[in-house]
Scaffold this active site. Structure first.
Site, PDB file in Angstrom:
ATOM      1  N   LYS A  79       0.839  -1.216   0.000  1.00 48.90           N
ATOM      2  CA  LYS A  79       0.000   0.000   0.000  1.00 48.90           C
ATOM      3  C   LYS A  79       0.860   1.246   0.000  1.00 48.90           C
ATOM      4  O   LYS A  79       2.043   1.208   0.385  1.00 48.90           O
ATOM      5  CB  LYS A  79      -0.937   0.024   1.209  1.00 48.90           C
ATOM      6  CG  LYS A  79      -0.259  -0.053   2.589  1.00 48.90           C
ATOM      7  CD  LYS A  79       0.200   1.268   3.180  1.00 48.90           C
ATOM      8  CE  LYS A  79       0.861   1.113   4.546  1.00 48.90           C
ATOM      9  NZ  LYS A  79       1.666   2.267   4.951  1.00 48.90           N
ATOM     10  N   PRO A 113       9.495  -4.930  -0.165  1.00 48.56           N
ATOM     11  CA  PRO A 113      10.641  -4.701   0.732  1.00 48.56           C
ATOM     12  C   PRO A 113      10.218  -4.700   2.205  1.00 48.56           C
ATOM     13  O   PRO A 113       9.088  -4.324   2.534  1.00 48.56           O
ATOM     14  CB  PRO A 113      11.158  -3.324   0.303  1.00 48.56           C
ATOM     15  CG  PRO A 113      10.654  -3.121  -1.081  1.00 48.56           C
ATOM     16  CD  PRO A 113       9.355  -3.864  -1.177  1.00 48.56           C
ATOM     17  N   ALA A 119      10.308  -3.656   6.291  1.00 48.85           N
ATOM     18  CA  ALA A 119      10.449  -2.439   7.128  1.00 48.85           C
ATOM     19  C   ALA A 119      10.506  -1.182   6.264  1.00 48.85           C
ATOM     20  O   ALA A 119      11.345  -0.315   6.435  1.00 48.85           O
ATOM     21  CB  ALA A 119      11.701  -2.535   8.019  1.00 48.85           C
ATOM     22  N   ALA A 120       9.569  -1.115   5.311  1.00 52.41           N
ATOM     23  CA  ALA A 120       9.649  -0.101   4.258  1.00 52.41           C
ATOM     24  C   ALA A 120       8.537   0.943   4.338  1.00 52.41           C
ATOM     25  O   ALA A 120       8.558   1.934   3.626  1.00 52.41           O
ATOM     26  CB  ALA A 120       9.582  -0.795   2.893  1.00 52.41           C
ATOM     27  N   GLY A 121       7.505   0.693   5.176  1.00 51.75           N
ATOM     28  CA  GLY A 121       6.338   1.587   5.206  1.00 51.75           C
ATOM     29  C   GLY A 121       5.316   1.214   4.149  1.00 51.75           C
ATOM     30  O   GLY A 121       4.357   1.948   3.906  1.00 51.75           O
ATOM     31  N   LEU A 122       5.499   0.052   3.513  1.00 52.26           N
ATOM     32  CA  LEU A 122       4.601  -0.374   2.427  1.00 52.26           C
ATOM     33  C   LEU A 122       3.565  -1.397   2.894  1.00 52.26           C
ATOM     34  O   LEU A 122       2.772  -1.899   2.086  1.00 52.26           O
ATOM     35  CB  LEU A 122       5.436  -0.964   1.277  1.00 52.26           C
ATOM     36  CG  LEU A 122       6.342   0.039   0.564  1.00 52.26           C
ATOM     37  CD1 LEU A 122       7.350  -0.681  -0.332  1.00 52.26           C
ATOM     38  CD2 LEU A 122       5.511   1.019  -0.263  1.00 52.26           C
ATOM     39  N   GLY A 133       3.863  -4.502   3.955  1.00 52.02           N
ATOM     40  CA  GLY A 133       4.026  -5.892   3.492  1.00 52.02           C
ATOM     41  C   GLY A 133       3.659  -6.936   4.542  1.00 52.02           C
ATOM     42  O   GLY A 133       2.903  -7.865   4.267  1.00 52.02           O
ATOM     43  N   GLY A 134       4.168  -6.779   5.763  1.00 50.06           N
ATOM     44  CA  GLY A 134       3.885  -7.750   6.830  1.00 50.06           C
ATOM     45  C   GLY A 134       2.401  -7.770   7.165  1.00 50.06           C
ATOM     46  O   GLY A 134       1.806  -8.842   7.352  1.00 50.06           O
ATOM     47  N   ASP A 172      -2.554  -1.767  10.704  1.00 55.79           N
ATOM     48  CA  ASP A 172      -2.745  -1.719   9.244  1.00 55.79           C
ATOM     49  C   ASP A 172      -3.420  -2.973   8.691  1.00 55.79           C
ATOM     50  O   ASP A 172      -3.787  -3.009   7.515  1.00 55.79           O
ATOM     51  CB  ASP A 172      -1.386  -1.601   8.531  1.00 55.79           C
ATOM     52  CG  ASP A 172      -0.836  -0.192   8.567  1.00 55.79           C
ATOM     53  OD1 ASP A 172      -1.518   0.709   9.084  1.00 55.79           O
ATOM     54  OD2 ASP A 172       0.289   0.002   8.064  1.00 55.79           O
TER      55      ASP A 172
HETATM   56  O1  C5P Z   1      -0.300  -1.534  15.355  1.00 50.81           O
HETATM   57  P1  C5P Z   1       1.123  -1.852  15.029  1.00 50.81           P
HETATM   58  O2  C5P Z   1       1.626  -3.055  15.776  1.00 50.81           O
HETATM   59  O3  C5P Z   1       1.399  -1.938  13.575  1.00 50.81           O
HETATM   60  O4  C5P Z   1       1.952  -0.608  15.549  1.00 50.81           O
HETATM   61  C1  C5P Z   1       3.352  -0.646  15.689  1.00 50.81           C
HETATM   62  C2  C5P Z   1       3.791   0.532  16.536  1.00 50.81           C
HETATM   63  O5  C5P Z   1       3.624   1.756  15.817  1.00 50.81           O
HETATM   64  C3  C5P Z   1       3.006   0.742  17.824  1.00 50.81           C
HETATM   65  O6  C5P Z   1       3.524  -0.034  18.866  1.00 50.81           O
HETATM   66  C4  C5P Z   1       3.193   2.220  18.063  1.00 50.81           C
HETATM   67  O7  C5P Z   1       4.469   2.477  18.597  1.00 50.81           O
HETATM   68  C5  C5P Z   1       3.192   2.797  16.666  1.00 50.81           C
HETATM   69  N1  C5P Z   1       1.849   3.257  16.241  1.00 50.81           N
HETATM   70  C6  C5P Z   1       1.309   4.387  16.823  1.00 50.81           C
HETATM   71  N2  C5P Z   1       0.073   4.817  16.402  1.00 50.81           N
HETATM   72  C7  C5P Z   1      -0.609   4.159  15.442  1.00 50.81           C
HETATM   73  C8  C5P Z   1      -0.057   3.001  14.830  1.00 50.81           C
HETATM   74  C9  C5P Z   1       1.181   2.578  15.254  1.00 50.81           C
HETATM   75  O8  C5P Z   1       1.911   5.019  17.696  1.00 50.81           O
HETATM   76  N3  C5P Z   1      -1.794   4.605  15.053  1.00 50.81           N
END
Ligand code: C5P
Length: 292
Positions: free
Chosen positions: A13, A99, A101-104, A106-107, A141
């Site tokens: 995404k 990729p 840890a990319a912000g995309l 994937g996981g 996500d």
């Molecule tokens: O929900 P997820 O496990 O993907 O979030 C990973 C980390 O990103 C959270 O532990 C938090 O530190 C941060 N996060 C946040 N606010 C969000 C989504 C993620 O602070 N809305």
């Protein structure tokens, strides 16, 4: 009859808009963001097996574990715990193209594909509400990827409102050699807090079919944090715009930067000029939600 084998695509995404509204008492951040699935995807297969749950990675960038830290196994374990009558094992194969840890996403997308794939494999007919409940427990996500396409995310990003499809858009993705951990980006103290107006106006333009292009509506409140933690991302954005991208933005918590182009040929030309410094450069495009 229930199938013995299920194959699923897990798309990546981008977020054309990501607004951070505030910090919540539970440590998460309240968001208003637009999600959009893209053509770049992982491929997963799910097979019934006599053995326990097993994940085999057929191809992936270095650093991806097939152990408990992998969100695919966490999703499968959650699903199988929810349906303890499903006593069989599952063999999952993954071809990883997105990729890490990319912000995309994937996981998260792999996790959503796993919930849907096992629902198909075991014919549990969980329904979207039940799948959403499991998805929320796996990550903010994950619920988006159950439906994909174009959507508004609120809450910590897990409350999804599907939107009409965004304009078909060609993209160049540029990911620096290193990844970024999402909690570090949120925790950097550099995110910009806004009111949610940009996400609302994006939603309104889409609903009124008045959004000519994504390029004019881009915003990401986490971008200053990503620039701070990895200054190379600011340089990449500058280079994308200098090379002719019509807009460019850090994707989610980064460090991938996406550039918007007018055609595939334009995207390929811009991509050609950015292939250096150990980066991953990918030409792709937006895709609508998969029809059922
Ligand atoms: O929900 P997820 O496990 O993907 O979030 C990973 C980390 O990103 C959270 O532990 C938090 O530190 C941060 N996060 C946040 N606010 C969000 C989504 C993620 O602070 N809305």
């Amino acid at each position: 009859m229930a199938p013995l084998f299920v194959k699923a695509k897990a798309p990546a995404k981008i977020n054309p808009v990501l607004e951070v509204l505030g910090k919540r008492p539970d440590g998460y951040h309240e968001l208003a963001l637009i999600f959009q699935t893209i053509e770049l995807h992982d491929v997963l297969t799910f097979e019934r097996s006599k053995d326990e749950l097993l994940l085999e990675i057929d191809s992936a960038p270095p650093g991806l574990s097939n152990g408990d830290s992998n969100l695919i196994l966490q999703a499968a374990e959650l699903f199988l715990k929810r349906y303890p009558q499903k006593k069989e094992g599952v063999l999952i194969h993954l071809t990883k193209n997105i990729p890490l840890a990319a912000g995309l996403g994937g996981g998260s997308s792999d996790a959503a594909a796993t919930l849907k794939g096992l629902d198909n494999l075991f014919q549990t007919r969980s329904g979207l509400v039940e799948l959403q409940r499991m998805a929320e427990a796996l990550g903010s996500d994950v619920p988006f990827f159950l439906t994909g396409g174009t959507a508004l995310g609120t809450g910590r990003g897990e409350k999804i409102t599907p939107l009409p499809p965004a304009p078909d858009t060609h993209l160049v993705l540029v990911k620096p050699g290193k990844g970024l951990a999402t909690p570090n980006v949120y925790g950097s103290g550099k995110a910009v807090f806004t009111s949610g107006e940009k996400a609302r106006s994006f939603q309104k333009l889409l609903q009124e079919k008045k959004l000519p292009s994504l390029a004019g509506s881009l915003f990401n409140g986490l971008e200053p944090a990503t620039f701070f933690l990895m200054p190379e991302t600011q340089e990449i954005k500058k280079r994308l715009l200098e090379a002719g991208a019509r807009g460019a933005l850090v994707c989610g918590s980064g460090p991938t930067v996406f550039g918007i182009t007018g055609s595939r040929a334009e995207a390929e030309k811009i991509a050609g000029g950015l292939q250096d410094g150990g980066r991953t450069v990918i030409v792709t495009r937006t895709v609508p939600a998969e029809s059922k």
